[in-house]
Design an enzyme around this catalytic site. Structure first.
Site, PDB file in Angstrom:
ATOM      1  CE  LYS A  19      -2.879   0.757   3.790  1.00 52.39           C
ATOM      2  NZ  LYS A  19      -2.778   2.082   4.124  1.00 52.39           N
ATOM      3  CB  SER A  20       3.800   2.303   2.074  1.00 56.00           C
ATOM      4  OG  SER A  20       3.222   2.264   3.229  1.00 56.00           O
ATOM      5  N   GLY A  91      -4.872   7.941   5.470  1.00 58.26           N
ATOM      6  CA  GLY A  91      -3.764   9.193   5.951  1.00 58.26           C
ATOM      7  C   GLY A  91      -2.884   9.165   5.029  1.00 58.26           C
ATOM      8  CD  GLN A 166       0.402   8.124   7.341  1.00 55.77           C
ATOM      9  OE1 GLN A 166      -0.188   8.864   7.845  1.00 55.77           O
ATOM     10  NE2 GLN A 166      -0.148   7.030   6.579  1.00 55.77           N
ATOM     11  CG  ASP A 311       0.244  -0.461   9.230  1.00 56.13           C
ATOM     12  OD1 ASP A 311       0.076   0.661  10.201  1.00 56.13           O
ATOM     13  OD2 ASP A 311       0.736   0.134   8.532  1.00 56.13           O
ATOM     14  NE  ARG A 342      -5.370  -0.183  12.997  1.00 64.18           N
ATOM     15  CZ  ARG A 342      -4.669   0.214  11.804  1.00 64.18           C
ATOM     16  NH1 ARG A 342      -3.421   0.094  11.566  1.00 64.18           N
ATOM     17  NH2 ARG A 342      -5.092   0.160  10.731  1.00 64.18           N
TER      18      ARG A 342
HETATM   19  C1  S3P Z   1       2.458   4.662   6.245  1.00 66.57           C
HETATM   20  C2  S3P Z   1       2.949   4.839   7.466  1.00 66.57           C
HETATM   21  C3  S3P Z   1       2.456   4.488   8.623  1.00 66.57           C
HETATM   22  C4  S3P Z   1       1.444   3.278   8.598  1.00 66.57           C
HETATM   23  C5  S3P Z   1       0.399   3.516   7.546  1.00 66.57           C
HETATM   24  C6  S3P Z   1       1.202   3.844   6.052  1.00 66.57           C
HETATM   25  C7  S3P Z   1       2.910   5.230   5.012  1.00 66.57           C
HETATM   26  O1  S3P Z   1       1.752   5.644   9.367  1.00 66.57           O
HETATM   27  O2  S3P Z   1       0.878   3.162   9.754  1.00 66.57           O
HETATM   28  O3  S3P Z   1      -0.384   2.407   7.201  1.00 66.57           O
HETATM   29  O4  S3P Z   1       2.896   4.740   3.689  1.00 66.57           O
HETATM   30  O5  S3P Z   1       3.843   6.120   5.088  1.00 66.57           O
HETATM   31  P1  S3P Z   1       2.549   6.783  10.283  1.00 66.57           P
HETATM   32  O6  S3P Z   1       3.465   7.411   9.235  1.00 66.57           O
HETATM   33  O7  S3P Z   1       1.587   7.512  10.828  1.00 66.57           O
HETATM   34  O8  S3P Z   1       3.385   5.964  11.169  1.00 66.57           O
END
Ligand code: S3P
Length: 424
Positions: A19-20, A91, A166, A311, A342
């Site tokens: 996903k990232s 997010g 993020q 996650d 969570r």
């Molecule tokens: C992600 C970073 C993580 C993760 C999210 C995806 C990303 O969040 O929990 O599912 O793609 O950069 P955080 O940056 O809030 O830790």
């Protein structure tokens, strides 16, 4: 969806794309010169939100299943969208796109679903404001909707209070457009997909310990990207394979980037039989993961490993119920600000199934070894919670009903089909 005790899971699974990495491939491809070709793109709702935001800003993106072509507009080629940008439940979309939008020559409003409108955005607003951005929370509550008017930015050295990819990525993306160098120092290293992928697109990014450093860029250049399988999706089958007696599962072509692969370490520490096969090491490292049912024991998880498995903690917590002894999860307060709280949702649902779990300020303590029974599980529309309890339901006595089970569409639309196939 209802689940009940099952005997061993056997077979092969190719989990969907990470996903990232899928999000980033669309974002960086949109800002690049030329056409970026993406294979094994995650067709989950979150990544589709990213596609739709960039399409609204004039980027032509053609998708046929998991094959995507992004016709990049160049770093200055995005156009003002006609309407609000909707990031849905994502997010990553909201925070990363904010870093890009902070430097454009137009204004936008960003919003998302009810969960997104409760998640903290101050963590990106604070550093972006320091860089000279014009960004505000429309309801003045530190959450989306956000109003962003592009401005001239300058580099900063930001000491992030949280290890968050993020936050780091939003700052690095703004740094692409800023005057001077931009640095982000984190308490622990978070996932580094932005750094790796931006470098492949031609940006000057480097890391020193827990600091990521970026220079402004004139241009990014289109790439071919093969998205590895998402270890956060593989996590459910890793746990299922270890917990459910008589299981043997081969997970094909999974991303094992060390900034993401903490769960593999924890599984092994718990006594899990996990073998990596066919490892590749260039760019984003991958491997096939062979997992066989094992008798597990409790462990303590905290500190620098937390961002590498953040996650996966819901699934790890449920797995710990079937391990002998106590498992302590600490330094994981970030779990409270994910798609749901969570810590709370895990403690409540595991308790409803008969587990012996205590909530702590920054994690939980699971006293393993008590048999679990079926219950009605409120997923709170959180995809990872729904999948965690689908797997846990396979280990409990009686029937487990997961409410709003379709929320798995966010990250793993085929999850229930893949799980059912392994049961045959
Ligand atoms: C992600 C970073 C993580 C993760 C999210 C995806 C990303 O969040 O929990 O599912 O793609 O950069 P955080 O940056 O809030 O830790």
């Amino acid at each position: 969806m209802k689940f009940q005790t099952c005997s061993g899971l056997r077979g092969e699974v190719t989990v969907p794309g990470d996903k990232s990495i899928s999000h980033r491939s669309i974002m960086f491809g949109s800002l690049a010169k030329g056409t970026t070709e993406i294979t094994h793109f995650l067709e989950g709702a979150d990544c589709l939100s990213t596609i739709s935001c960039f399409q609204k800003m004039g980027v032509s993106i053609e998708r046929s299943g998991s094959h995507v072509l992004v016709h990049g507009q160049g770093m200055r080629g995005l156009k003002k969208p006609d309407s609000v940008l909707d990031c849905g439940n994502s997010g990553t979309t909201t925070r990363l796109i904010s870093g890009i939008l902070a430097a454009q020559d137009f204004s936008v409003t960003l919003t998302g679903d009810a969960s997104i409108q409760k998640r903290p955005m101050k963590r990106i607003m604070t550093p972006l404001l320091q860089m000279g951005a014009n960004i505000r929370s429309i309801h003045d509550n530190g959450c989306a909707p956000l109003a962003i008017t592009g401005s001239r930015l300058h580099g900063i050295h930001y000491q992030s209070p949280v290890a968050s990819a993020q936050v780091k990525s939003a700052i690095l993306l703004a740094g692409l457009y800023a005057e001077g160098e931009t640095r982000v120092t984190e308490p622990y290293v978070s996932r580094n997909h932005t750094e790796l992928m931006l470098r492949s697109f031609g940006a000057d990014v480097r890391t020193e310990d827990t600091t990521a450093i970026i220079q402004p860029a004139k241009e990014l250049y289109a790439q071919e990207i093969e998205v590895p399988g998402d270890i956060s999706s593989a996590a459910f089958f890793l746990a299922a394979g270890l917990m459910i007696p008589g299981s043997e599962i081969l997970l094909k072509h999974v991303g094992i980037n060390p900034t993401r692969a903490g769960m593999l370490e924890v599984c092994r520490e718990m006594g899990g039989d996990v073998t990596l096969l066919d490892e590749t090491s260039s760019g984003e490292p991958t491997a096939d993961i062979l997992v066989r049912s094992s008798s597990l024991h409790g462990v303590t998880i905290g500190g620098s490993i937390i961002p590498t498995l953040i996650d996966e903690l819901p699934m790890i917590a449920a797995m710990a119920c079937f391990a002998e002894g106590d498992t302590v999860i600490r330094d994981a307060a970030e779990l409270k600000v994910k798609e749901s709280n969570r810590i709370d949702v895990m403690v409540r649902n595991l308790t409803a199934m008969g587990a012996d779990v205590e909530e702590t300020e920054d994690g939980m303590i699971i006293h393993g070894g008590k048999p679990l029974h079926g219950a009605v599980i409120d997923s709170r529309l959180d995809h990872r919670i729904a999948m965690t309890f689908a797997v846990t339901g396979c280990m409990a006595d009686g029937v487990t009903e997961v409410l709003d089970a379709e929320c798995v569409n966010i990250s793993y639309p085929e999850f229930y089909r893949d799980l059912a196939r392994l049961m045959k």
